[in-house]
Design an enzyme around this catalytic site. Structure first.
Site, PDB file in Angstrom:
ATOM      1  N   ARG A  25      22.247 106.552  30.195  1.00 48.35           N
ATOM      2  CA  ARG A  25      22.130 105.592  29.020  1.00 48.35           C
ATOM      3  C   ARG A  25      22.950 105.887  27.720  1.00 48.35           C
ATOM      4  O   ARG A  25      23.416 105.383  26.986  1.00 48.35           O
ATOM      5  CB  ARG A  25      20.460 105.580  28.641  1.00 48.35           C
ATOM      6  CG  ARG A  25      19.802 104.763  29.458  1.00 48.35           C
ATOM      7  CD  ARG A  25      19.819 103.156  29.324  1.00 48.35           C
ATOM      8  NE  ARG A  25      19.426 102.501  30.109  1.00 48.35           N
ATOM      9  CZ  ARG A  25      17.949 102.132  30.358  1.00 48.35           C
ATOM     10  NH1 ARG A  25      17.340 102.796  29.872  1.00 48.35           N
ATOM     11  NH2 ARG A  25      17.796 101.372  31.474  1.00 48.35           N
ATOM     12  N   GLU A  37      24.750 103.492  38.847  1.00 48.08           N
ATOM     13  CA  GLU A  37      24.617 102.109  39.288  1.00 48.08           C
ATOM     14  C   GLU A  37      24.615 101.938  40.760  1.00 48.08           C
ATOM     15  O   GLU A  37      23.691 101.305  41.435  1.00 48.08           O
ATOM     16  CB  GLU A  37      25.557 100.944  38.709  1.00 48.08           C
ATOM     17  CG  GLU A  37      25.287 100.677  37.195  1.00 48.08           C
ATOM     18  CD  GLU A  37      24.186 100.084  36.965  1.00 48.08           C
ATOM     19  OE1 GLU A  37      23.484  99.457  38.046  1.00 48.08           O
ATOM     20  OE2 GLU A  37      23.579 100.094  35.788  1.00 48.08           O
ATOM     21  N   TYR A 120      27.466  92.285  40.511  1.00 50.32           N
ATOM     22  CA  TYR A 120      26.700  92.906  39.777  1.00 50.32           C
ATOM     23  C   TYR A 120      26.965  94.213  39.199  1.00 50.32           C
ATOM     24  O   TYR A 120      27.054  94.473  37.903  1.00 50.32           O
ATOM     25  CB  TYR A 120      25.216  93.348  40.228  1.00 50.32           C
ATOM     26  CG  TYR A 120      24.487  94.322  39.601  1.00 50.32           C
ATOM     27  CD1 TYR A 120      23.646  93.791  38.461  1.00 50.32           C
ATOM     28  CD2 TYR A 120      24.332  95.588  40.161  1.00 50.32           C
ATOM     29  CE1 TYR A 120      23.298  95.007  37.777  1.00 50.32           C
ATOM     30  CE2 TYR A 120      23.795  96.465  39.432  1.00 50.32           C
ATOM     31  CZ  TYR A 120      23.174  96.068  38.252  1.00 50.32           C
ATOM     32  OH  TYR A 120      22.491  96.892  37.587  1.00 50.32           O
ATOM     33  N   ASP A 138      21.258  91.262  38.611  1.00 51.33           N
ATOM     34  CA  ASP A 138      20.400  92.167  39.756  1.00 51.33           C
ATOM     35  C   ASP A 138      19.060  91.548  39.933  1.00 51.33           C
ATOM     36  O   ASP A 138      18.552  90.457  39.244  1.00 51.33           O
ATOM     37  CB  ASP A 138      20.489  93.572  39.447  1.00 51.33           C
ATOM     38  CG  ASP A 138      19.671  94.166  38.524  1.00 51.33           C
ATOM     39  OD1 ASP A 138      19.046  93.279  37.763  1.00 51.33           O
ATOM     40  OD2 ASP A 138      19.193  95.150  38.745  1.00 51.33           O
TER      41      ASP A 138
END
Ligand code: SF4
Length: 345
Positions: A25, A37, A120, A138
């Site tokens: 993050r 991801e 995505y 997603d």
């Protein structure tokens, strides 16, 4: 008809206060976001944390990933499953090296051309790293959005994904794309839950939500019925000769390609049949030490395995014989087989 711009401010205000602290993050490095991801596809956050840390310590950038040997790559991925994700990442890293001088591309269209990256993931990378107005849609986001709008369209249908992306596009075009993507993902993961009751009283979009007003949250989102899995029965041999275990490499194509496995055959043998069979193969069994059963579920197939731990007096050259330490440290043994090491007598 919902005015989607209304979700913007509540989401932007909610995210900074309520998100979980996760390693991926606090960065806008596209390589690190990409790794996170891809790992998070089909895998829980808690399971990914250790893998993410190890992967980046070993392969800190595109250059390192492009150069890594496949055996090492699969070892780093061991236990995460869906190993083509890792192979595609290496292919993509080579492509970035050749076509973009090793620098991660910035445009959505270029990112989308990389192996293993779909709409995505491209949206997530471009919105999080470059603040581009590319919604990342997603399963989490589809759940939130179909509940908010009370939309009963099937979310496995590509048209529904595109419809949701179109709803979100103007919201993104107003800016703060990085925060919007992460807020929608986080809301779906921690508040608008996939299994169990959504925490609507803690939801910043509570007042806007159609499913909440209608009490239809438990019927949304609508999904295609899953196909039944094929069931395969197997007899697995954990063969030990002295301190060494017999393993072999799987085929280069198909399920768990190029990973290592214990010797096994199709069908379920009784203990007596199992010992006779292995003796016929020239392993000279001396002792059947333990028998266990274990079922491993893949997306389309289920392996129901009966495993026999056998101490052998002889080696058969069709297998590679390796010490326990090397087996744990060097050879990529997928979870379907690793579980037998963890339960040995
Ligand atoms: S109010 Fe409830 S159902 Fe609606 S988006 Fe929020 S958590 Fe999901």
């Amino acid at each position: 008809m919902m005015d989607w711009m209304e979700i913007r401010q509540p989401l932007l205000a909610w995210y900074p206060e309520h998100h979980r602290e996760l390693m991926w993050r606090n960065t806008k490095d596209p390589y690190k976001i990409w790794v996170s991801e891809i790992m998070l596809q089909q895998t829980r956050v808690e399971a990914v944390k250790g893998y993410y840390k190890r992967f980046l310590a070993d392969l800190p950038d595109v250059e390192a990933l492009a150069a890594v040997q496949e055996d090492r790559l699969l070892k780093l991925w061991e236990g995460l499953g869906y190993y083509n994700r890792a192979r595609n990442m290496k292919k993509a890293a080579c492509q970035i090296k050749e076509e973009h001088d090793g620098i991660f591309p910035r445009s959505y269209e270029e990112v989308l051309k990389l192996p293993g990256i779909g709409e995505y993931t491209a949206g997530a990378i471009c919105s999080i790293c470059y603040d581009s107005p590319c919604p990342a849609v997603d399963g989490n986001v589809l759940r939130v959005m179909t509940r908010l709008s009370g939309c009963f369209d099937n979310i496995d249908d590509q048209r529904t994904k595109h419809k949701v992306r179109d709803w979100l596009r103007p919201v993104y075009e107003a800016g703060d794309c990085c925060c919007l993507t992460q807020a929608l993902m986080e809301l779906g993961a921690t508040v608008c839950l996939p299994n169990g009751v959504p925490q609507c009283m803690d939801c910043p979009l509570f007042k806007l939500c159609q499913a909440n007003r209608d009490g239809t949250w438990d019927r949304l989102p609508v999904r295609r019925k899953k196909r039944d899995r094929r069931v395969e029965e197997k007899t697995v041999y954990i063969l030990r000769n002295g301190d060494d275990y017999g393993i072999r490499k799987r085929n280069a194509e198909g399920l768990l390609a190029n990973l290592w496995e214990f010797y096994h055959i199709e069908g379920t043998l009784s203990p007596q049949e199992a010992v006779h069979f292995i003796a016929d193969q020239g392993f000279g069994p001396v002792e059947l030490e333990k028998e266990i059963t274990y079922t491993h579920v893949f997306s389309h197939v289920e392996w129901r395995m009966t495993a026999y731990y056998i101490a052998c007096a002889a080696r058969n050259d069709t297998l590679k014989w390796v010490e326990r330490g090397a087996l744990s440290g060097e050879y990529a043994l997928p979870t379907a087989f690793r579980v037998f090491l963890e339960r040995e007598p």
